[in-house]
Design a protein around this motif. Sequence first.
Motif, PDB file in Angstrom:
ATOM      1  N   PHE A   1      43.252  49.652 -31.124  1.00  0.00           N
ATOM      2  CA  PHE A   1      44.071  50.253 -30.071  1.00  0.00           C
ATOM      3  C   PHE A   1      43.649  49.779 -28.676  1.00  0.00           C
ATOM      4  N   ARG A   2      42.829  48.732 -28.652  1.00  0.00           N
ATOM      5  CA  ARG A   2      42.468  48.057 -27.397  1.00  0.00           C
ATOM      6  C   ARG A   2      41.924  49.006 -26.340  1.00  0.00           C
ATOM      7  N   PHE A   3      40.950  49.818 -26.724  1.00  0.00           N
ATOM      8  CA  PHE A   3      40.316  50.684 -25.735  1.00  0.00           C
ATOM      9  C   PHE A   3      39.681  49.834 -24.638  1.00  0.00           C
ATOM     10  N   GLY A   4      39.891  50.232 -23.407  1.00  0.00           N
ATOM     11  CA  GLY A   4      39.212  49.564 -22.298  1.00  0.00           C
ATOM     12  C   GLY A   4      37.755  49.994 -22.251  1.00  0.00           C
ATOM     13  N   ARG A   5      37.010  49.376 -21.342  1.00  0.00           N
ATOM     14  CA  ARG A   5      35.594  49.678 -21.214  1.00  0.00           C
ATOM     15  C   ARG A   5      35.334  51.175 -20.992  1.00  0.00           C
ATOM     16  N   LEU A   6      36.120  51.734 -20.084  1.00  0.00           N
ATOM     17  CA  LEU A   6      35.908  53.141 -19.724  1.00  0.00           C
ATOM     18  C   LEU A   6      36.244  54.062 -20.891  1.00  0.00           C
ATOM     19  N   ALA A   7      37.384  53.820 -21.514  1.00  0.00           N
ATOM     20  CA  ALA A   7      37.798  54.655 -22.640  1.00  0.00           C
ATOM     21  C   ALA A   7      36.791  54.533 -23.776  1.00  0.00           C
ATOM     22  N   TYR A   8      36.273  53.315 -23.986  1.00  0.00           N
ATOM     23  CA  TYR A   8      35.283  53.110 -25.039  1.00  0.00           C
ATOM     24  C   TYR A   8      34.012  53.911 -24.747  1.00  0.00           C
ATOM     25  N   MET A   9      33.573  53.847 -23.495  1.00  0.00           N
ATOM     26  CA  MET A   9      32.370  54.603 -23.135  1.00  0.00           C
ATOM     27  C   MET A   9      32.591  56.103 -23.304  1.00  0.00           C
ATOM     28  N   ARG A  10      33.719  56.576 -22.790  1.00  0.00           N
ATOM     29  CA  ARG A  10      33.977  58.015 -22.791  1.00  0.00           C
ATOM     30  C   ARG A  10      34.202  58.574 -24.188  1.00  0.00           C
TER      31      ARG A  10
ATOM     32  N   ARG B   1      49.783  45.468 -34.467  1.00  0.00           N
ATOM     33  CA  ARG B   1      49.478  45.580 -35.901  1.00  0.00           C
ATOM     34  C   ARG B   1      48.598  46.814 -36.099  1.00  0.00           C
ATOM     35  N   ALA B   2      49.159  47.983 -35.898  1.00  0.00           N
ATOM     36  CA  ALA B   2      48.381  49.219 -35.962  1.00  0.00           C
ATOM     37  C   ALA B   2      47.904  49.469 -37.386  1.00  0.00           C
ATOM     38  N   MET B   3      46.720  50.076 -37.474  1.00  0.00           N
ATOM     39  CA  MET B   3      46.134  50.291 -38.802  1.00  0.00           C
ATOM     40  C   MET B   3      45.892  51.770 -39.068  1.00  0.00           C
ATOM     41  N   VAL B   4      46.015  52.127 -40.344  1.00  0.00           N
ATOM     42  CA  VAL B   4      45.604  53.449 -40.801  1.00  0.00           C
ATOM     43  C   VAL B   4      44.511  53.213 -41.834  1.00  0.00           C
ATOM     44  N   PHE B   5      43.353  53.791 -41.585  1.00  0.00           N
ATOM     45  CA  PHE B   5      42.218  53.529 -42.459  1.00  0.00           C
ATOM     46  C   PHE B   5      42.092  54.625 -43.519  1.00  0.00           C
ATOM     47  N   GLN B   6      41.371  54.283 -44.559  1.00  0.00           N
ATOM     48  CA  GLN B   6      41.225  55.210 -45.682  1.00  0.00           C
ATOM     49  C   GLN B   6      40.544  56.507 -45.252  1.00  0.00           C
ATOM     50  N   ASN B   7      39.543  56.378 -44.389  1.00  0.00           N
ATOM     51  CA  ASN B   7      38.771  57.574 -44.023  1.00  0.00           C
ATOM     52  C   ASN B   7      39.228  58.143 -42.672  1.00  0.00           C
ATOM     53  N   TYR B   8      40.503  58.024 -42.385  1.00  0.00           N
ATOM     54  CA  TYR B   8      41.143  58.637 -41.195  1.00  0.00           C
ATOM     55  C   TYR B   8      40.708  57.986 -39.890  1.00  0.00           C
ATOM     56  N   SER B   9      39.373  57.850 -39.710  1.00  0.00           N
ATOM     57  CA  SER B   9      38.887  57.202 -38.496  1.00  0.00           C
ATOM     58  C   SER B   9      39.452  57.811 -37.222  1.00  0.00           C
TER      59      SER B   9
ATOM     60  N   ALA C   1      50.328  59.284 -37.352  1.00  0.00           N
ATOM     61  CA  ALA C   1      51.043  59.482 -36.088  1.00  0.00           C
ATOM     62  C   ALA C   1      50.498  58.544 -35.019  1.00  0.00           C
ATOM     63  N   ARG C   2      49.176  58.406 -34.983  1.00  0.00           N
ATOM     64  CA  ARG C   2      48.556  57.527 -33.989  1.00  0.00           C
ATOM     65  C   ARG C   2      49.036  56.090 -34.166  1.00  0.00           C
ATOM     66  N   ALA C   3      49.109  55.654 -35.433  1.00  0.00           N
ATOM     67  CA  ALA C   3      49.522  54.271 -35.684  1.00  0.00           C
ATOM     68  C   ALA C   3      50.980  54.051 -35.275  1.00  0.00           C
ATOM     69  N   PHE C   4      51.857  54.989 -35.618  1.00  0.00           N
ATOM     70  CA  PHE C   4      53.274  54.832 -35.271  1.00  0.00           C
ATOM     71  C   PHE C   4      53.505  54.960 -33.771  1.00  0.00           C
TER      72      PHE C   4
ATOM     73  N   PRO D   1      54.111  49.906 -33.207  1.00  0.00           N
ATOM     74  CA  PRO D   1      53.743  48.611 -33.780  1.00  0.00           C
ATOM     75  C   PRO D   1      54.917  47.965 -34.529  1.00  0.00           C
ATOM     76  N   ARG D   2      54.996  46.650 -34.472  1.00  0.00           N
ATOM     77  CA  ARG D   2      56.012  45.953 -35.271  1.00  0.00           C
ATOM     78  C   ARG D   2      55.548  45.922 -36.728  1.00  0.00           C
ATOM     79  N   THR D   3      54.236  45.878 -36.902  1.00  0.00           N
ATOM     80  CA  THR D   3      53.667  45.799 -38.249  1.00  0.00           C
ATOM     81  C   THR D   3      52.678  46.946 -38.420  1.00  0.00           C
ATOM     82  N   LEU D   4      52.741  47.581 -39.577  1.00  0.00           N
ATOM     83  CA  LEU D   4      51.828  48.684 -39.842  1.00  0.00           C
ATOM     84  C   LEU D   4      50.964  48.308 -41.040  1.00  0.00           C
ATOM     85  N   LEU D   5      49.654  48.509 -40.899  1.00  0.00           N
ATOM     86  CA  LEU D   5      48.724  48.146 -41.959  1.00  0.00           C
ATOM     87  C   LEU D   5      48.028  49.409 -42.457  1.00  0.00           C
ATOM     88  N   LEU D   6      48.136  49.660 -43.751  1.00  0.00           N
ATOM     89  CA  LEU D   6      47.582  50.886 -44.314  1.00  0.00           C
ATOM     90  C   LEU D   6      46.584  50.536 -45.400  1.00  0.00           C
ATOM     91  N   ASP D   7      45.357  50.986 -45.241  1.00  0.00           N
ATOM     92  CA  ASP D   7      44.315  50.682 -46.220  1.00  0.00           C
ATOM     93  C   ASP D   7      44.023  51.929 -47.051  1.00  0.00           C
TER      94      ASP D   7
END
Lengths: 298, 262
Positions: free
Chosen positions: A203-212, B78-86, B148-151, B155-161
């Motif tokens: 999701f391309r977090f910027g530096r600040l978002a990554y830190m926070r 290319r948003a991703m949805v991971f197995q362990n929610y992340s 929801a976060r991925a959608f 994204p044009r492409t959605l990747l689900l693991d």
Amino acid sequence: MTHSLTPTDQAEPAVATDAQPGRPGPPARRAPSTGAWGGRLAELARGFGWAMLGTAAVVLLWQLASSHSTDVPAPLDGARTLIDLLSDPFYNNGPNDQGVGLHLGTSLQRVFTGFALASVVGVLAGMLIGASRRAWLAFNPVIQVLRPVSPLAWFPIWLAVFKDAPQASVFVIFITALWPTLINTAAGAAQIPQDHRNVARVFRFGRLAYMRHVLIPNALPSIITGLRLSMGIAWMVIVAVEMLSGNSGIGFFVWDSYNAGDLSSVVAAIVLIGLVGLILDAILVRLSRKVAIEEVQS
Amino acid sequence: MTVEIRALHKTFKRRGGPAQHVLRGVDLTVEEGEFVSFIGHSGCGKSTLLNMVGGLDRPDEGEIVVDGKPVTGPGPERAMVFQNYSLLPRLSLLANVREAVRAARPDWSRAKADEMVERYLTAVGLWEHRDKRPGQVSGGMAQRAAVARAFAVGPRTLLLDEPFGALDALTRSRLQQQLVELWGNESETEKVLMVTHGLEEAILLADRIVVMSNPPQPSVQTIIPVPIPRPRDRATISNHPEYAGIQEELAGLLLVDQTAVA
């Protein structure tokens, strides 16, 4: 004598996050408490009873030891002096004759200043070193060499820099408190779960978002462990450094009492230093518990 | 717009151990509007393949081109949805989605970003629970937030693991339904690539099922089309004349491969 104050209980990075320094829990109870109020009270009373018994045993040994020597003050002498000192802790008859409360206050002020400086520098530098492999490779060797050095060895340097003994002691505390905070912060910042890194990348977090949102939350428990270690060691080292710097502070009080041949004041000071140290640790334990509880809830 | 995977090779080198081939020569094109499932045993490289499309991992040889652009790293297109929610544990569900959208789509206005966050959290039924933290909700709810976060980043492409692998059967089927609805109706998402362990899940969701073979030749073994018209209903899909044949073929392939390895 002073070299014995080298901080030996700094946690290694690999184990630092799990370290619960300095406070071993009691061995497991054989029977679980009943949980009712009465049960809890009984538990408390029992704990208190054992604590009294243990203290009495130590005092008894001390009494026996002191009875064989004319130099070592007996427990009762120490207690009398303690009460005496605490009856008027804040009197001030000029710089060479102050109450023990004033000395303690001076020491606390130095410890807090040095600790605060070290916390800012240690946390910032630790995050940088933990987050960047290059920074780690560059600075880790220097840190590993400086870390085992007694902070008191820095006293002459700071004295030369500041030409002022009290200020030099603050910076000795700064050095004391720096390493555990820095090393633990770096360890925490280096152990970001791969999932969280992946989320930040996708999701391309910027530096600040990554830190926070990623770096600081993950490093927080280790940061607090580091702060707690730092505070504990700082409180030990302040006594030694004030013996060197003179003029004021609880360390000076101890040394001054010795020079005046007043060992019962030294004994009383030891008890006071211990109690203040306990309070300082309790404050940081509360802080770490608070973080730990948030951790569990999240 | 397509996902093109060309002559993909990947090897993990372990210190002191032999090099382990994870993927050997994978070629595949996912067409616009297509839902593709990847199925195979553990260690067949299907998650690695998905991670490489996502840009989290790099191939040793070959290339992946998504919508005309070679993949060089991860990105929200290319948003991703991971197995362990992340999900990030200290942020509320709302903040998890919102921070991802704000970070991923700096081109959107705050209003547009907030609208997308609300739309997708509502679509997965979490708007009322938006202030809870991931640790305070069930695995199913956490995974819905991740979907929801991925959608929400459009994204044009959605990747689900293996997105539903850790969920109970009831929750899983509800989420499968929601996923298809989001993909089919409401979103800009065209292509879905999903790694799964479940045969039924693959048939229910996919247009094509890519069956991966095991080491020593981990690659695409077969591609099985699923010509069952949508909307599909999990209760009645097994009555479709094609269903039994597909299931049998899949089971046969996976079973044979397993005995070959053992």
